[in-house]
Design an enzyme around this catalytic site. Structure first.
Site, short mmCIF file in Angstrom:
data_model
loop_
_atom_site.label_atom_id
_atom_site.label_comp_id
_atom_site.label_asym_id
_atom_site.label_seq_id
_atom_site.Cartn_x
_atom_site.Cartn_y
_atom_site.Cartn_z
N ASP A 198 0.83 -1.21 0.00
CA ASP A 198 0.00 0.00 0.00
C ASP A 198 0.86 1.26 0.00
OD1 ASP A 198 -2.89 0.99 0.58
OD2 ASP A 198 -1.66 2.11 2.00
N GLU B 249 1.66 -0.45 -4.94
CA GLU B 249 0.75 0.65 -5.27
C GLU B 249 1.62 1.90 -5.42
OE1 GLU B 249 -3.22 3.04 -3.78
OE2 GLU B 249 -1.68 2.47 -2.34
O1 TEU Z 1 -4.34 4.30 -1.33
C1 TEU Z 1 -3.36 5.30 -1.44
C2 TEU Z 1 -4.02 6.49 -1.94
O2 TEU Z 1 -5.01 6.94 -1.44
C3 TEU Z 1 -3.47 7.09 -3.12
O3 TEU Z 1 -4.51 7.53 -3.92
C4 TEU Z 1 -2.66 8.25 -2.72
O4 TEU Z 1 -3.52 9.26 -2.33
C5 TEU Z 1 -1.82 8.66 -3.88
O5 TEU Z 1 -0.60 8.01 -3.68
C6 TEU Z 1 -1.59 10.11 -3.97
O6 TEU Z 1 -0.82 10.40 -5.09
C7 TEU Z 1 -4.14 3.29 -0.42
C8 TEU Z 1 -5.36 2.43 -0.32
O7 TEU Z 1 -5.65 1.86 -1.57
C9 TEU Z 1 -6.49 3.24 0.23
O8 TEU Z 1 -7.68 2.52 0.31
C10 TEU Z 1 -6.09 3.73 1.60
O9 TEU Z 1 -7.08 4.60 2.09
C11 TEU Z 1 -4.77 4.46 1.58
O10 TEU Z 1 -3.78 3.76 0.85
C12 TEU Z 1 -4.22 4.62 2.98
O11 TEU Z 1 -3.76 3.39 3.47
#
Ligand code: TEU
Length: 545
Positions: free
Chosen positions: A211, A261
């Site tokens: 994540d 991610e």
């Molecule tokens: O998501 C990360 C997230 O929210 C991304 O959209 C982040 O904002 C992006 O890197 C900004 O450029 C993960 C999970 O998929 C989400 O469900 C969680 O809420 C989040 O992490 C926090 O753990």
């Protein structure tokens, strides 16, 4: 029973072309009737997943959690949340799925823990400057009385990412208040995560989703954010790569894989995470966010393949997940791309159009070289649901002062049987998120016997994708990038894979001729015999040499 694909030299490693199904446990199926999905619900539905034809399941966090962010606030990685089941049951589920030919991927959230995690409780109980606080980012505030947050950063969920505690110190949380960020410069933080990886690999998991994988490392000075400064104080810092190299060494001992991610616009920076001694794969958010537009889609595909090729990693293709607007809804709107910042309540949506495009997009993404991720309910063509405002739980909504609709609209409990209470989700009380009135009309049982349903399309496409060698990754061919564009009319995407397979997608606005072929394998809508492919539809063809 589906067999696990062999991993010898005759085929490429499974993860290079796998179809991976994302299970949002809370909303998949309720085995004990209490309104929340659980592991018993998943175990009971394994035959459905076998019939769908997926190779692996990615489970969003199932650990002990106060659910301040749907489980992305982990209180203990070695305990399954009692709402979902218990550890022995998770082990059973992993083993049962594997018996059926389905691997398990778990979700690790290294950027932060829950404020109920033992470490954070101990840090709160300890004094400023204590070793317990060193595991997090505690700082004094600015201003005469320390009443101003230590820096000017903005939470990913809006507002300041700092919360002040009773003794006057502030702690950092890039997401919700209940998600304190860990200090990745501390050796104990690294040690603990490596132990957690081993803990789960020992229990038979085949992979780990990481994540917010580009956010863990912070500039130790936690300076104000000055736009354009390089390196960024907390995004994509070089220190991360050493962390992932040590994780890779652990995964290799178990034959495990990672999917990161990693939301980064710069493709060269993105690809650094996929070097051979780092992560195996990462989600392709550029494709996910891409509008339904032939030129933009073609560039997204080309850029994806080009950025993966130098590091030898397979691409991934993702249309949606638990954070973004459901595909049929997104494609039925004027703005067909995805952008967190652009989400508003009440956007007009043409679901019929969106569904038609989503069917074509399914054939497109399943024909591309690499791995593909499906999000539960995508195979049912579920739309984004309107959740009554007083029932929205997502911190993204709550922290926006109610302006951002949040992400709960794509997290609604699944409809399994049209004739049962709560569309067969399994609950005897109202599920944790309400289901819209039309939910039963998407139920899996009725779609399963309807040749024109989204479920039937996904089943058939996944079956062919597995059966046709032309869709598979080629052993030894590290880029897996066997895609050649064919000449086509403006607005039509047409490409070949190997073994004469052809995918054609028509986004031209009017019917278009099919590429030359000998056989039609599958179409996203029935063709009318004119030899033309209607607008917003796709076909899989074969041309014999
Ligand atoms: O998501 C990360 C997230 O929210 C991304 O959209 C982040 O904002 C992006 O890197 C900004 O450029 C993960 C999970 O998929 C989400 O469900 C969680 O809420 C989040 O992490 C926090 O753990």
């Amino acid at each position: 029973m589906a067999a696990i694909r062999p991993t010898e030299a005759t085929t490429a490693p499974w993860w290079r072309d796998a179809a991976i199904y994302q299970v949002y446990v809370r909303s998949f199926a309720d085995g004990d009737g209490d309104g929340t999905g659980d592991l018993a619900g998943v175990r009971a539905r394994l035959p459905y997943l076998v019939e769908l034809g997926v190779d692996a399941l990615w489970f969003t966090p199932w650990y002990l959690s106060p659910l301040a962010d749907g489980g992305y606030d982990v209180a203990d990685y070695r305990v399954i949340d009692p709402a979902f089941g218990h550890l022995a049951e998770a082990e059973k589920l992993i083993a049962e799925a594997r018996e059926l030919g389905i691997r398990t991927i778990i979700d690790i959230v290294p950027n932060h823990v829950s404020d109920r995690h033992g470490w954070f409780r101990a840090a709160l109980a300890a004094a400023p400057g204590s070793p317990e606080r060193e595991l997090f980012h505690f700082r004094e505030g600015r201003g005469e009385n320390g009443e101003i947050p230590p820096n000017d950063w903005v939470s990913e969920f809006g507002g300041t990412p700092w919360t002040r505690i009773d003794d006057g110190q502030w702690y950092l949380h890039l997401f919700a208040q209940g998600q304190p960020d860990l200090n990745w410069a501390h050796p104990a933080v690294r040690q603990e995560h490596e132990d957690v990886l081993r803990f789960w690999f020992e229990r038979g998991v085949a992979g780990v989703r990481i994540d917010s994988a580009a956010l863990l490392a912070k500039d130790p000075a936690l300076p104000d954010f000055v736009k354009g400064t390089d390196p960024h104080p907390y995004v994509d810092r070089d220190e991360l790569h050493d962390i992932y190299r040590s994780w890779r060494a652990i995964a290799d001992r178990y034959d495990g894989i990672f999917v990161g991610e990693v939301w980064l616009p710069d493709s060269e920076r993105f690809a650094r995470y996929l070097r051979p001694d780092e992560l195996h794969t990462a989600f392709n958010f550029n494709f996910l966010a891409c509008p339904w537009d032939p030129g933009l889609l073609r560039s997204a595909i080309d850029d994806t393949l080009a950025e993966h090729a130098p590091v030898g990693a397979p691409a991934t293709w993702v249309l949606c997940n638990h954070d973004v607007t459901r595909t049929v809804t997104r494609y039925g709107r004027e703005e067909t791309g995805f952008d967190f910042a652009a989400k508003v309540f009440g956007t007009p949506t043409d679901l019929e159009l969106g569904t038609r495009r989503a069917r074509a997009a399914a054939l497109l993404s399943l024909a591309l070289p690499g791995a593909v991720y499906l999000y539960q309910g995508e195979e049912l063509g579920l739309p984004e649901a309107d959740i009554p405002r007083d029932r929205i739980e997502d911190p993204m909504h709550l922290r926006s002062g109610g302006v951002d609709p949040g992400r709960d609209g794509c997290r609604v409990p699944l409809p399994w049987s049209a004739g049962e209470p709560y569309a067969g989700f399994g609950s005897t009380v109202e599920p944790w998120l309400p289901q819209p009135a039309a939910w039963a009309s998407y139920a899996a049982d009725e779609q399963g016997t309807d040749p024109g349903s989204m479920l039937t399309l996904y089943r058939e496409a996944l079956r062919l994708r597995r059966a046709e060698p032309g869709f598979a990754a080629t052993p030894g061919e590290t880029s897996d990038g066997r895609l050649n564009w064919l000449p086509s009319a403006p607005g039509v995407l047409a490409f070949t894979r190997t073994h004469g397979l052809i995918c054609v997608v028509n986004l031209s606005g009017s019917p278009a001729p099919l590429s030359e072929h000998d056989e039609i394998l599958l179409t996203s809508v029935p063709l009318d015999g004119s030899g033309l492919l209607p607008d917003d539809t796709a076909a899989w063809l074969r041309r014999k040499r």
